[in-house]
Design an enzyme around this catalytic site. Structure first.
Site, PDB file in Angstrom:
ATOM      1  N   ARG A 103      33.920  49.891  50.531  1.00 25.19           N
ATOM      2  CA  ARG A 103      34.915  49.249  49.678  1.00 25.19           C
ATOM      3  C   ARG A 103      34.186  48.483  48.585  1.00 25.19           C
ATOM      4  O   ARG A 103      33.359  47.621  48.866  1.00 25.19           O
ATOM      5  CB  ARG A 103      35.799  48.299  50.495  1.00 25.19           C
ATOM      6  CG  ARG A 103      36.797  47.539  49.633  1.00 25.19           C
ATOM      7  CD  ARG A 103      37.722  46.627  50.444  1.00 25.19           C
ATOM      8  NE  ARG A 103      38.549  45.851  49.534  1.00 25.19           N
ATOM      9  CZ  ARG A 103      38.478  44.532  49.370  1.00 25.19           C
ATOM     10  NH1 ARG A 103      37.618  43.818  50.087  1.00 25.19           N
ATOM     11  NH2 ARG A 103      39.258  43.912  48.509  1.00 25.19           N
ATOM     12  N   HIS A 147      38.978  42.366  41.431  1.00 23.61           N
ATOM     13  CA  HIS A 147      38.371  41.374  42.313  1.00 23.61           C
ATOM     14  C   HIS A 147      37.935  40.188  41.448  1.00 23.61           C
ATOM     15  O   HIS A 147      36.764  39.819  41.414  1.00 23.61           O
ATOM     16  CB  HIS A 147      37.198  41.973  43.081  1.00 23.61           C
ATOM     17  CG  HIS A 147      36.851  41.222  44.330  1.00 23.61           C
ATOM     18  ND1 HIS A 147      36.809  41.809  45.578  1.00 23.61           N
ATOM     19  CD2 HIS A 147      36.549  39.912  44.534  1.00 23.61           C
ATOM     20  CE1 HIS A 147      36.464  40.904  46.492  1.00 23.61           C
ATOM     21  NE2 HIS A 147      36.302  39.748  45.877  1.00 23.61           N
ATOM     22  N   GLU A 192      43.091  39.421  46.918  1.00 24.19           N
ATOM     23  CA  GLU A 192      43.385  38.005  47.125  1.00 24.19           C
ATOM     24  C   GLU A 192      44.020  37.306  45.921  1.00 24.19           C
ATOM     25  O   GLU A 192      43.441  36.408  45.316  1.00 24.19           O
ATOM     26  CB  GLU A 192      42.113  37.263  47.548  1.00 24.19           C
ATOM     27  CG  GLU A 192      41.502  37.799  48.815  1.00 24.19           C
ATOM     28  CD  GLU A 192      40.307  37.002  49.314  1.00 24.19           C
ATOM     29  OE1 GLU A 192      39.838  37.296  50.434  1.00 24.19           O
ATOM     30  OE2 GLU A 192      39.853  36.072  48.608  1.00 24.19           O
ATOM     31  N   ASN A 318      42.205  40.172  54.422  1.00 26.15           N
ATOM     32  CA  ASN A 318      40.908  39.501  54.503  1.00 26.15           C
ATOM     33  C   ASN A 318      41.070  38.268  55.379  1.00 26.15           C
ATOM     34  O   ASN A 318      41.863  37.373  55.066  1.00 26.15           O
ATOM     35  CB  ASN A 318      40.414  39.105  53.118  1.00 26.15           C
ATOM     36  CG  ASN A 318      40.158  40.300  52.225  1.00 26.15           C
ATOM     37  OD1 ASN A 318      40.141  41.445  52.691  1.00 26.15           O
ATOM     38  ND2 ASN A 318      39.938  40.051  50.949  1.00 26.15           N
ATOM     39  N   TYR A 320      38.971  35.213  57.654  1.00 27.38           N
ATOM     40  CA  TYR A 320      37.727  34.513  57.956  1.00 27.38           C
ATOM     41  C   TYR A 320      37.899  33.434  59.018  1.00 27.38           C
ATOM     42  O   TYR A 320      37.012  33.206  59.822  1.00 27.38           O
ATOM     43  CB  TYR A 320      37.140  33.903  56.676  1.00 27.38           C
ATOM     44  CG  TYR A 320      36.644  34.966  55.730  1.00 27.38           C
ATOM     45  CD1 TYR A 320      35.372  35.498  55.867  1.00 27.38           C
ATOM     46  CD2 TYR A 320      37.454  35.466  54.723  1.00 27.38           C
ATOM     47  CE1 TYR A 320      34.909  36.492  55.027  1.00 27.38           C
ATOM     48  CE2 TYR A 320      37.009  36.468  53.879  1.00 27.38           C
ATOM     49  CZ  TYR A 320      35.737  36.972  54.030  1.00 27.38           C
ATOM     50  OH  TYR A 320      35.289  37.974  53.198  1.00 27.38           O
ATOM     51  N   GLU A 373      38.221  42.650  54.724  1.00 25.46           N
ATOM     52  CA  GLU A 373      37.069  41.743  54.713  1.00 25.46           C
ATOM     53  C   GLU A 373      37.094  40.916  55.984  1.00 25.46           C
ATOM     54  O   GLU A 373      38.141  40.403  56.377  1.00 25.46           O
ATOM     55  CB  GLU A 373      37.078  40.782  53.520  1.00 25.46           C
ATOM     56  CG  GLU A 373      36.808  41.402  52.181  1.00 25.46           C
ATOM     57  CD  GLU A 373      36.788  40.359  51.065  1.00 25.46           C
ATOM     58  OE1 GLU A 373      36.534  39.153  51.354  1.00 25.46           O
ATOM     59  OE2 GLU A 373      37.034  40.736  49.907  1.00 25.46           O
TER      60      GLU A 373
END
Length: 470
Positions: A103, A147, A192, A318, A320, A373
């Site tokens: 990606r 991005h 995002e 994504n 985290y 991600e």
């Protein structure tokens, strides 16, 4: 326009991470479908360098990095990982790990320097060579159009706050679709949008560095509108690529069981998750967040929400860490008892399972989910043996891949998982101080050294292949 499924999530399992350090045994214990895709991810500004070569125009990040105090180490992406020149080496590295997909993102100002007008053939040719190289190595190309590196020339005309930028993005998306759409497996419109809107236009800690809540809300709407219109334009090209968008999402838990903390968790979930998911899949913005914004709510023209609610083939997520909400903002991750990454983020793999299960429950219209991600930043010193023994990251990836497996077992339609990131790189406002890569980069020499986490990921993928063949 009422809040959808607004009750805050609660932890459902022990947050303790696995103690595995020698590989990915926990993840390997989960069985993934044969068509489940494992890959790695990067973004253009963070790795390419060559910021002003071969006709590339400046982006808002080129400009932002030159503002005093904007970047922790006063660095920029001017050189980054020199991927623009070392892309073949990097693709060989990805192939050696056994990853099925790469990606990456296209730098909009590299292919259309001012965001309007003439296209830059040198930039287009670079990405065509990159995609051809991915395919030649037996991997799939997952392309992201935006991005965060908006052409500075468009920012000078109002950026994402201007509705005209929506038109420019649709032109860009269609142009890239015509050039690469028959060669890539997937096209994501935005990465995002919350970050672009909130960090770039409300808190001002990311490019373009503005601090205006009303503007941020309008930016979020224009990003979603440009997504929907771009999906329409790409769909009209009858491309084989799957089409979607990538959101940064976290489950929001109340810090305590108090009514105030629960209410705060509902609102924070609305601002992060429902603000983007509801218009994408239900055709409206959440009422509680609109009321919270008041006069700062975005201007929405008739027909906008129908355009945003275009059918998509996948949703990229994504993840985290989890989010914690306290009415008095007293929650401090340092005192939560959970291990932290170098970013100060809690390591909480259960949150990924909770998130995926809740998304499937609340938005069944999202037909296929990908973790686009996931990873952790750790100090990663090079040992005397010349290797990087990043047991913390190996454990992080192990437990989070296992969390995806748990979601699969609960019926969530998962399509893949991609590690962030392939390389240590320019980490936005943190500069080069934070390392997310499974491959160490010596920025002085550009030497790449696969860390123990990369080798563990490789062995996991080899084991998966052997198991499927057996």
């Amino acid at each position: 326009m009422s809040p959808s499924n607004a009750s805050p999530l609660l932890p459902t399992a022990s947050p303790e991470a696995s103690t595995a350090t020698g590989g990915l045994p926990t993840a390997a214990a989960r069985r993934f479908p044969a068509d489940f895709v494992f890959g790695v991810a990067t973004s253009a500004y963070q790795i390419e360098g060559a910021h002003d070569r071969d006709g590339k125009g400046p982006s808002i990040w080129d400009t932002f990095c030159r503002q005093p105090g904007a970047i922790a180490d006063a660095s920029s992406g001017d050189l980054a990982c020199e991927h623009y020149d070392r892309w073949e080496q990097d693709l060989d590295l990805i192939q050696s790990l056994g990853a099925q997909a790469y990606r990456f993102s296209v730098s909009w100002p590299r292919v259309r320097p001012t965001g309007d007008g003439a296209w830059n053939e040198a930039g287009l040719a670079f990405y065509e060579r990159l995609v051809d190289g991915i395919r030649a190595r037996g991997m799939k190309a997952y392309l992201t159009l935006n991005h965060w590196d908006l052409p500075q020339a468009l920012q000078d005309l109002g950026g994402w706050g201007a509705r005209a930028t929506v038109d420019r993005f649709v032109e860009y998306a269609e142009g890239m679709g015509r050039r690469l759409g028959t060669k890539v497996a997937s096209i994501a419109t935005h990465n995002e949008p919350w970050v672009v809107a909130q960090l770039g236009h409300e808190s001002g800690i990311f490019a373009p560095g503005l601090k205006d809540r009303r503007l941020a809300a309008q930016v979020s709407h224009h990003l979603l509108l440009s997504h929907g219109r771009a999906i329409q334009a790409l769909r009209a090209l009858n491309l084989p690529a799957t089409l979607g968008i990538v959101l940064n999402l976290s489950p929001i838990y109340p810090a305590t069981d108090s009514a105030a903390d629960r209410a705060k968790a509902v609102l924070e979930d609305g601002k992060l998750r429902r603000w983007y998911m509801d218009p994408l899949f239900k055709g409206h913005y959440p009422l509680d967040v609109l009321e919270h914004l008041g006069e700062d709510a975005p201007q929405v023209q008739p027909g906008d929400l129908a355009l945003i609610q275009q059918p998509i083939d996948f949703l990229g997520i994504n993840y985290y860490s989890r989010g914690m909400a306290s009415a008095d903002n007293s929650f401090d991750a340092k005192h939560s008892g959970l291990p932290l990454t170098d970013m100060g983020w809690e390591i909480y793999p259960q949150g990924l399972t909770d998130l995926l299960v809740s998304l499937h429950r609340d938005y069944p219209e999202a037909r296929r989910l990908y973790v686009t991600e996931n990873g952790g930043a750790f100090p990663d010193p090079v040992s005397q043996d010349g290797q990087v023994h990043d047991a913390d990251r190996t454990c992080y990836l192990d437990t989070h891949i296992a969390a995806v497996g748990d979601a699969l077992q609960q019926g969530v339609p998962m399509g893949g998982y991609m590690v962030w990131s392939l390389l240590d790189n320019f980490e936005w406002a943190s500069g080069y101080e934070k390392r997310f890569g499974i491959v160490h980069v010596d920025y002085a020499t550009q030497k790449r050294t696969p860390k123990d986490s990369a080798l563990a990921f490789r062995d996991f993928l080899r084991g998966r292949t052997a198991s499927s063949q057996g």
